[in-house]
Structures are given as structure tokens and as C-alpha cells.
Design a protein around this motif. Structure first.
Motif, PDB file in Angstrom:
ATOM      1  N   ARG A   1      42.854  -7.904  15.212  1.00  0.00           N
ATOM      2  CA  ARG A   1      41.532  -7.406  15.619  1.00  0.00           C
ATOM      3  C   ARG A   1      40.957  -6.467  14.568  1.00  0.00           C
ATOM      4  O   ARG A   1      39.754  -6.509  14.284  1.00  0.00           O
ATOM      5  CB  ARG A   1      41.653  -6.696  16.966  1.00  0.00           C
ATOM      6  N   ARG A   2      41.798  -5.636  13.994  1.00  0.00           N
ATOM      7  CA  ARG A   2      41.331  -4.715  12.961  1.00  0.00           C
ATOM      8  C   ARG A   2      40.861  -5.503  11.733  1.00  0.00           C
ATOM      9  O   ARG A   2      39.805  -5.182  11.151  1.00  0.00           O
ATOM     10  CB  ARG A   2      42.460  -3.762  12.586  1.00  0.00           C
ATOM     11  N   ARG A   3      41.589  -6.521  11.355  1.00  0.00           N
ATOM     12  CA  ARG A   3      41.200  -7.313  10.180  1.00  0.00           C
ATOM     13  C   ARG A   3      39.921  -8.098  10.432  1.00  0.00           C
ATOM     14  O   ARG A   3      39.072  -8.217   9.545  1.00  0.00           O
ATOM     15  CB  ARG A   3      42.346  -8.244   9.790  1.00  0.00           C
TER      16      ARG A   3
ATOM     17  N   ARG B   1      57.827 -15.182  14.377  1.00  0.00           N
ATOM     18  CA  ARG B   1      57.286 -16.312  13.606  1.00  0.00           C
ATOM     19  C   ARG B   1      55.822 -16.557  13.947  1.00  0.00           C
ATOM     20  O   ARG B   1      55.477 -16.869  15.081  1.00  0.00           O
ATOM     21  CB  ARG B   1      58.115 -17.559  13.896  1.00  0.00           C
ATOM     22  N   LEU B   2      54.979 -16.452  12.936  1.00  0.00           N
ATOM     23  CA  LEU B   2      53.538 -16.611  13.102  1.00  0.00           C
ATOM     24  C   LEU B   2      53.058 -17.837  12.336  1.00  0.00           C
ATOM     25  O   LEU B   2      53.287 -17.954  11.136  1.00  0.00           O
ATOM     26  CB  LEU B   2      52.810 -15.370  12.587  1.00  0.00           C
ATOM     27  N   GLU B   3      52.391 -18.731  13.033  1.00  0.00           N
ATOM     28  CA  GLU B   3      51.751 -19.883  12.394  1.00  0.00           C
ATOM     29  C   GLU B   3      50.245 -19.692  12.467  1.00  0.00           C
ATOM     30  O   GLU B   3      49.738 -18.902  13.283  1.00  0.00           O
ATOM     31  CB  GLU B   3      52.181 -21.181  13.095  1.00  0.00           C
ATOM     32  N   GLY B   4      49.512 -20.388  11.617  1.00  0.00           N
ATOM     33  CA  GLY B   4      48.059 -20.248  11.607  1.00  0.00           C
ATOM     34  C   GLY B   4      47.384 -21.495  11.099  1.00  0.00           C
ATOM     35  O   GLY B   4      48.008 -22.348  10.461  1.00  0.00           O
ATOM     36  N   SER B   5      46.099 -21.600  11.376  1.00  0.00           N
ATOM     37  CA  SER B   5      45.314 -22.719  10.864  1.00  0.00           C
ATOM     38  C   SER B   5      45.186 -22.602   9.346  1.00  0.00           C
ATOM     39  O   SER B   5      45.518 -21.564   8.761  1.00  0.00           O
ATOM     40  CB  SER B   5      43.923 -22.712  11.498  1.00  0.00           C
TER      41      SER B   5
ATOM     42  N   PRO C   1      45.757 -17.845   6.193  1.00  0.00           N
ATOM     43  CA  PRO C   1      45.582 -17.156   4.912  1.00  0.00           C
ATOM     44  C   PRO C   1      44.586 -15.993   4.960  1.00  0.00           C
ATOM     45  O   PRO C   1      44.793 -14.977   4.294  1.00  0.00           O
ATOM     46  CB  PRO C   1      45.065 -18.271   3.984  1.00  0.00           C
ATOM     47  N   VAL C   2      43.513 -16.120   5.745  1.00  0.00           N
ATOM     48  CA  VAL C   2      42.465 -15.099   5.734  1.00  0.00           C
ATOM     49  C   VAL C   2      42.849 -13.892   6.593  1.00  0.00           C
ATOM     50  O   VAL C   2      42.587 -12.744   6.213  1.00  0.00           O
ATOM     51  CB  VAL C   2      41.120 -15.691   6.210  1.00  0.00           C
ATOM     52  N   LEU C   3      43.504 -14.121   7.727  1.00  0.00           N
ATOM     53  CA  LEU C   3      43.764 -13.027   8.667  1.00  0.00           C
ATOM     54  C   LEU C   3      45.202 -12.527   8.643  1.00  0.00           C
ATOM     55  O   LEU C   3      45.476 -11.440   9.158  1.00  0.00           O
ATOM     56  CB  LEU C   3      43.402 -13.458  10.092  1.00  0.00           C
TER      57      LEU C   3
END
Length: 290
Positions: free
Chosen positions: A273-275, A84-88, A93-95
Motif C-alpha cells: 500500500r505504501r509503494r 513466497r510471493l508471486e506477482g504478475s 517487478p513494479v511493486l
């Protein structure tokens, strides 16, 4: 003590904030989520209460924490995309689109760091892409913060703003205009820097990120806001103003320290990191870690 599906239903309600959203993610009926959560809470002797728009558990969570640890390890060892990945609101959305292999995404709309960090520490989520340097906490025995990049934070406004056509701005030029802010103390270091410029004056009252309650407020053509180059990919229609805030932010991957050796964490870090590296070729102001 409880099965994988049962604990997943409880955790998804805590994570997604509603039984309906949890049911949609888990492809089942909302009534099923409600019924099983009642049984799970009774099994652990817990209650679930609503506080400031988030669900919180009341009671001794010792057994639940032990159970979550086992279930989390199952997610990391499974061949299914269960982590499960959460993000700002922009880091996610961008990464994280498309979603890295082995992972499922979150709601991308938490305001501030407190709730994502809580969900991470309690093993409800497995990783978080946070965008709040310099206020991001330092790594400790429980969590590890891995910097992905640093980016300057710009002063931005609607293209129709009276300052949008200016070639150079001084602080006194900003003084007549309102500027967005969040509750005091949520980002103390960032807040202090922005207040030193006379900014951070107009509260945006939102329990979760909504474009109309943040960058949408600049549509009045007088309100000022702030954004990094990555945030501007989500907050469309804003213009960078010629004023140096002297503020650097960036993106970080935050995980529990005991999960760092897991192959899915290492693969996620490599993917991010690649993105970021690809984005840095498009956006030269992105600074990659040495």
C-alpha cells in the motif's frame, strides 16, 4: 512426514517449473533436488507429470496438503525471509522490488490467473500480486482479494504505428490493424470489453510471459496492444493512443483467508500500500481504494 528442505525442493520445482531453477534458488545441486523429490513423491505415493508447461501432481494429496499447512506456518513464524510471493509480469517487478521484508520473490511470468491461484490455494506460494481486474475472482472462504489500486487500461502501440501521430481516434480507425489477444476465456470480462471495440483479434501464443511474444509484437508497427500505467513501466517503448477503451484494471494482493492475521501478511500489505501510494503521486491516474 518429510523435512523442510525436502518439501521446499518439491514445491520450488512446481513453482519455478524446473529442477535447475529450483536448485539455483535453494543453493544446491540440481541432482540433489531430483533425488530428494523422487524420495518425497514416493513417501506421499504421488507422481509428477508435465501438463501445458507446468508440473502437476497425480495421486491422493491429502497427506501432502496437511504437511504443507504445517510447513507454511513455519515460514510465517520463522525469522528468516521464507514466505513466497508471486506477482504478475508487471505487478511483481513494479511493486515488489526491492522484496518486502520476510518474503522471497517468484518468476513474475505466469500468463493468466489460473496457475498462481492454484499455487496459492495449495500453499505452494503464500501470496500473489495479481493485475487482472475486472476478472479477478471474488473473495471466498479460501482466498481473500485485497484491492491495492485501480488504473485505466490504455490502447498502446509502437511509436512508429500509423495511428501514433493522430490526435483523436474512432473505432473504425482501429479496424485495419491486428491487436494482441490471449486464449479465449482466460479473461472473459476483459476480452468482452476489448472485443466490443473490434480488438483482441491476434493470438499471442505463449505458455509464460515473454516480452518478445507480447509487447514485442508491436515492433512491427501495426499490432495494437494494451497496458496500464504500471505495466508501461515494464513494457517500455510503447505509446498510449488517444482512444478510450472504457476498461479499468488494477492491482490486488491475494492471500489465503486463514493467513490474514499473520504479521508477515499484514506487513506485506502495508508495504505494498505504501509503494502504491508513492506511485500514485508519480502517476495521477492511479486510483487508491477509499
Amino acid at each position: 512426514m518429510v523435512g523442510l528442505e525436502e518439501l521446499a525442493m518439491l514445491d520450488h520445482v512446481l513453482w519455478f517449473r524446473s529442477g535447475e531453477a529450483a536448485a539455483q534458488r535453494l543453493h544446491c545441486a540440481q541432482s540433489t533436488v531430483s533425488r530428494r523429490n523422487t524420495e518425497t513423491l514416493r513417501c506421499f505415493g504421488l507422481e509428477m507429470l508435465r501438463e501445458n508447461g507446468e508440473w502437476e501432481l497425480e495421486g491422493d494429496q491429502t497427506l501432502l496438503r496437511m504437511e504443507r499447512r504445517v510447513h507454511q506456518m513455519h515460514r510465517f513464524l520463522s525469522d528468516e525471509p521464507l514466505c513466497r510471493l508471486e506477482g504478475s509480469p508487471w505487478g511483481g517487478p513494479v511493486l515488489a522490488d526491492p522484496m518486502p521484508a520476510g518474503w522471497v520473490g517468484g518468476v513474475w511470468n505466469h500468463v493468466g490467473m489460473e496457475r498462481p491461484l492454484q499455487l496459492l490455494r495449495e500453499r505452494v506460494i503464500d501470496a500473489w500480486v495479481g493485475s487482472y481486474q475486472p476478472d479477478m475472482p471474488l473473495s471466498d472462504s479460501e482466498i481473500t482479494v485485497i484491492d491495492l489500486c485501480r488504473t485505466p487500461v490504455h490502447l498502446v502501440a509502437n511509436p512508429g504505428h500509423p495511428l501514433a501521430s493522430r490526435q483523436r481516434l474512432a473505432q473504425e480507425d482501429l479496424d485495419p490493424f491486428p491487436s494482441l489477444s490471449l486464449p479465449s476465456g482466460m479473461f472473459p470480462k476483459t476480452e468482452a470489453i476489448l472485443r466490443s471495440h473490434g480488438l483482441w483479434t491476434t493470438p499471442a501464443r505463449m505458455a509464460r510471459y515473454k516480452p518478445e511474444l507480447w509487447e514485442g509484437q508491436t515492433a512491427d508497427q501495426v499490432t495494437l496492444s494494451y497496458a496500464s500505467c504500471l505495466a508501461l513501466e515494464v513494457m517500455e517503448g510503447l505509446q498510449v493512443l488517444p482512444y478510450d477503451l472504457g476498461l479499468m484494471s488494477g492491482e490486488s494482493l491475494v492471500v489465503r483467508s486463514d493467513l490474514l492475521p499473520q504479521p508477515k501478511v499484514l506487513a506485506l500489505l502495508s508495504s505494498l500500500r505504501r509503494r502504491v501510494s508513492i506511485k500514485a503521486k508519480e502517476l495521477p491516474e492511479i486510483v487508491l481504494p477509499h
